[in-house]
Design an enzyme around this catalytic site. Structure first.
Site, PDB file in Angstrom:
ATOM      1  N   TYR A 154     -68.502 -21.838  43.571  1.00  6.92           N
ATOM      2  CA  TYR A 154     -68.255 -20.744  44.504  1.00  6.92           C
ATOM      3  C   TYR A 154     -69.171 -20.918  45.718  1.00  6.92           C
ATOM      4  O   TYR A 154     -69.532 -22.038  46.068  1.00  6.92           O
ATOM      5  CB  TYR A 154     -68.422 -19.394  43.792  1.00  6.92           C
ATOM      6  N   ARG A 207     -59.611 -13.556  56.159  1.00  9.86           N
ATOM      7  CA  ARG A 207     -61.049 -13.407  56.410  1.00  9.86           C
ATOM      8  C   ARG A 207     -61.800 -14.056  55.254  1.00  9.86           C
ATOM      9  O   ARG A 207     -62.382 -13.382  54.418  1.00  9.86           O
ATOM     10  CB  ARG A 207     -61.415 -11.920  56.537  1.00  9.86           C
ATOM     11  N   LYS A 225     -63.335 -17.519  42.133  1.00  5.33           N
ATOM     12  CA  LYS A 225     -63.729 -16.211  41.603  1.00  5.33           C
ATOM     13  C   LYS A 225     -63.327 -16.068  40.140  1.00  5.33           C
ATOM     14  O   LYS A 225     -64.113 -15.613  39.299  1.00  5.33           O
ATOM     15  CB  LYS A 225     -63.077 -15.111  42.445  1.00  5.33           C
ATOM     16  N   GLU A 297     -58.938  -9.778  47.750  1.00  7.32           N
ATOM     17  CA  GLU A 297     -60.077 -10.625  48.097  1.00  7.32           C
ATOM     18  C   GLU A 297     -59.911 -11.198  49.507  1.00  7.32           C
ATOM     19  O   GLU A 297     -58.900 -11.823  49.832  1.00  7.32           O
ATOM     20  CB  GLU A 297     -60.186 -11.773  47.086  1.00  7.32           C
ATOM     21  N   ASP A 298     -60.905 -10.954  50.349  1.00  5.56           N
ATOM     22  CA  ASP A 298     -60.980 -11.563  51.685  1.00  5.56           C
ATOM     23  C   ASP A 298     -59.770 -11.261  52.564  1.00  5.56           C
ATOM     24  O   ASP A 298     -59.244 -12.127  53.264  1.00  5.56           O
ATOM     25  CB  ASP A 298     -61.199 -13.078  51.570  1.00  5.56           C
ATOM     26  N   ASP A 320     -62.856  -6.334  46.281  1.00  7.49           N
ATOM     27  CA  ASP A 320     -64.164  -6.910  46.001  1.00  7.49           C
ATOM     28  C   ASP A 320     -65.099  -6.777  47.195  1.00  7.49           C
ATOM     29  O   ASP A 320     -66.297  -6.549  47.043  1.00  7.49           O
ATOM     30  CB  ASP A 320     -63.984  -8.383  45.629  1.00  7.49           C
ATOM     31  N   ASP A 321     -64.563  -6.930  48.394  1.00  6.42           N
ATOM     32  CA  ASP A 321     -65.406  -6.918  49.591  1.00  6.42           C
ATOM     33  C   ASP A 321     -65.915  -5.522  49.920  1.00  6.42           C
ATOM     34  O   ASP A 321     -67.018  -5.353  50.426  1.00  6.42           O
ATOM     35  CB  ASP A 321     -64.622  -7.493  50.775  1.00  6.42           C
ATOM     36  N   ASN A 462     -71.827 -14.969  54.094  1.00  6.18           N
ATOM     37  CA  ASN A 462     -71.572 -16.275  53.498  1.00  6.18           C
ATOM     38  C   ASN A 462     -70.607 -17.086  54.363  1.00  6.18           C
ATOM     39  O   ASN A 462     -69.824 -16.513  55.109  1.00  6.18           O
ATOM     40  CB  ASN A 462     -70.954 -16.114  52.098  1.00  6.18           C
TER      41      ASN A 462
END
Length: 508
Positions: A154, A207, A225, A297-298, A320-321, A462
């Site tokens: 990851y 993103r 993930k 996610e993202d 998650d974000d 990140n």
């Protein structure tokens, strides 16, 4: 055949781990997948003479030289393997030695992915024949070498892997649902071989970490993930499904890249996007039931909040974000209170970044502060300030703000830069979630250090290249007084004869 498949699901088809392993070295074998009897077959191929050849190329069931003499007879493997039988422990030792020889993290990532599902590994001295596909060995390595391999599987390495996903792609590891499949998404879901799915991690690639729009190549994020959910959370790999929804990309470099694997068009928006997501969510519930967890996610800010609000009451969903990051950062802040002193309500928080991560973290901190002090959340929010690309979020900007920023528009004169905000707000906790590297400058760290004996600095963005500052910079510029944590890991740093170990705050 049905009884053999049942034995597969209930037997040793996934992991071969010690049932007494701990979190520091992996997870407990909660599913009993290590405890198959000798008589249980490990594959559904029982009759075809060609089954052995096929078996050795199937990541889920292949064991390589660890196949026993009895298994080699049962599955037509005689002659297809050298005569020796080795233990999984020896396989693990040999493979870790091979992986450690690679100097470049991306090489290690590719070697691990080849082991899991057969990525292309013809780059930089890795040859395809050096790494066999062996899913159970992949998870054994990951479980037993958590600290060493997490940054490979990851962040930060997965970011570079996503950027180069097209050139290293060989074998798909999840489902790709694009605009071409509109009206047929349920059929696409049924193409996935596993039926008992418990967790779906889905991205539209707009993103990815702090790297922006990577389109279809964002698949590395759901894959990575879910690998961690197996290694650290004990979820069966067969219960996990990574999905990328491809609605195009606005990344011109990808659109012009001959190796790009996604749709070559600008991103769909508005009704076209909404209809595709609506069909996807309905198909997921129809195919897998109401209890399947869909983790967003993202996704970009404008879609992330809307999707969470739209489907939060009808589906089991999680962003998650927004939510995952917030819970982990709050835990980090609470742990840091032992070093910096006081309660949450005693501190003033300043964020750089007011997107889904920043506002999500801020809201959870305010909620916890409200719970502890018995004050309304509207009151505790006033202890938290956010800076976006236009400066400090204040009341005079209310009419121009996106809806998720409005709760943070406090009464204050306009402030244009982060440095100015530090000087006037005087935060005790500085948190970066901007996705922009090098924004915690020397002047910013010095300013927050002049206000606090032990400033808490969290550079969460990140991968490493997008971190607001490095551990070394935080310790040097604060003269060793900062309590530092980051999203991506940093090596220990020696300053004036003392070795500093930074924390990592990341919702793996």
């Amino acid at each position: 055949m049905e009884s053999t498949l049942k034995a597969l699901r209930e037997g040793e088809s996934v992991l071969d781990l010690s049932p007494r392993s701990t979190v520091s070295g992996g997870v407990e074998d909660v599913y009993g997948e290590d405890r198959a009897t000798e008589d249980q077959l490990v594959t559904p191929w029982s009759f075809s003479v060609a089954s052995g050849y096929t078996l050795l190329r199937d990541p889920q069931y292949n064991k390589g030289l660890a196949f026993t003499e009895k298994e080699r007879d049962a599955h037509y493997l005689r002659g297809l393997l050298p005569p020796t039988v080795v233990s999984q422990q020896l396989q693990e030792k040999q493979l870790m030695n091979n992986i450690r020889q690679y100097q470049v993290p991306l090489q290690k990532y590719m070697a691990m992915m080849e082991l899991q599902a057969g990525f292309s590994t013809h780059h930089d001295k890795i040859t395809q024949h050096e790494i066999e596909t062996n899913e159970r060995l992949f998870y054994k390595l990951l479980v037993d070498n958590v600290e060493e391999l997490l940054p490979i599987v990851y962040t930060p390495t997965v970011g570079e892997a996503c950027q180069k996903y097209g050139s290293i792609f060989k074998r798909p590891q999840g489902l790709y649902i694009s605009l071409k499949e509109k009206g047929k998404i349920l059929e696409v879901l049924k193409n996935w071989p596993e039926r008992s799915i418990q967790v779906i991690v889905v991205t539209d690639g707009e993103r990815i970490l702090g790297l922006g729009d990577l389109g279809c190549q964002g698949m590395g994020i759901p894959v990575g993930k879910l690998a961690l959910y197996t290694a650290l959370g004990g979820l069966r790999p067969s219960a996990c499904l990574p999905i990328t929804i491809d609605v195009g990309t606005n990344n011109e470099n990808l659109l012009n890249d001959e190796c790009y694997i996604g749709l070559r068009q600008k991103r769909a928006t508005g009704q076209e996007y909404s209809e595709l997501l609506s069909e996807f969510m309905a198909a997921v519930k129809q195919n897998y039931g109401e209890k399947v967890l869909v983790q967003f996610e993202d996704f970009a800010n404008h879609n992330a909040f809307e999707l969470l609000a739209k489907y939060g009451t009808s589906h089991l969903v999680f962003n998650d974000d927004i939510q995952g990051t917030a819970s982990v950062v709050l835990a980090g802040v609470v742990a840091a209170l032992k070093l910096i002193g006081g309660t949450l309500a005693d501190h003033t928080f300043l964020f750089l970044g007011a997107g889904e991560a920043g506002t999500g973290i801020a809201e959870l901190i305010a909620l916890e502060m409200s719970k502890q002090t018995k004050k309304p959340i509207e009151e505790t929010r006033k202890k938290i300030w956010l800076v976006d690309s236009k400066g400090l979020i204040v009341g005079s900007r209310q009419n121009s703000l996106q809806h998720f920023k409005k709760p943070w528009a406090h009464d204050h004169e306009p402030v244009g830069t982060l440095l100015e905000a530090v000087k006037v707000i005087k935060p005790t906790v500085l948190i970066g979630s901007s996705g922009v590297g090098k924004t915690f400058t020397k002047e910013v760290i010095e300013a927050v250090s002049s206000i606090n004996e032990k400033p808490l600095v969290m550079a969460l963005s990140n991968p490493t290249s997008q971190s607001e500052c490095t551990a070394e910079e935080a310790y040097q510029w604060s003269e060793g007084r900062a309590i530092f944590a980051s999203g991506s890991p940093f090596d220990p740093f020696e300053y004036k004869g003392k070795v500093y170990y930074s924390g990592q705050v990341l919702n793996w």
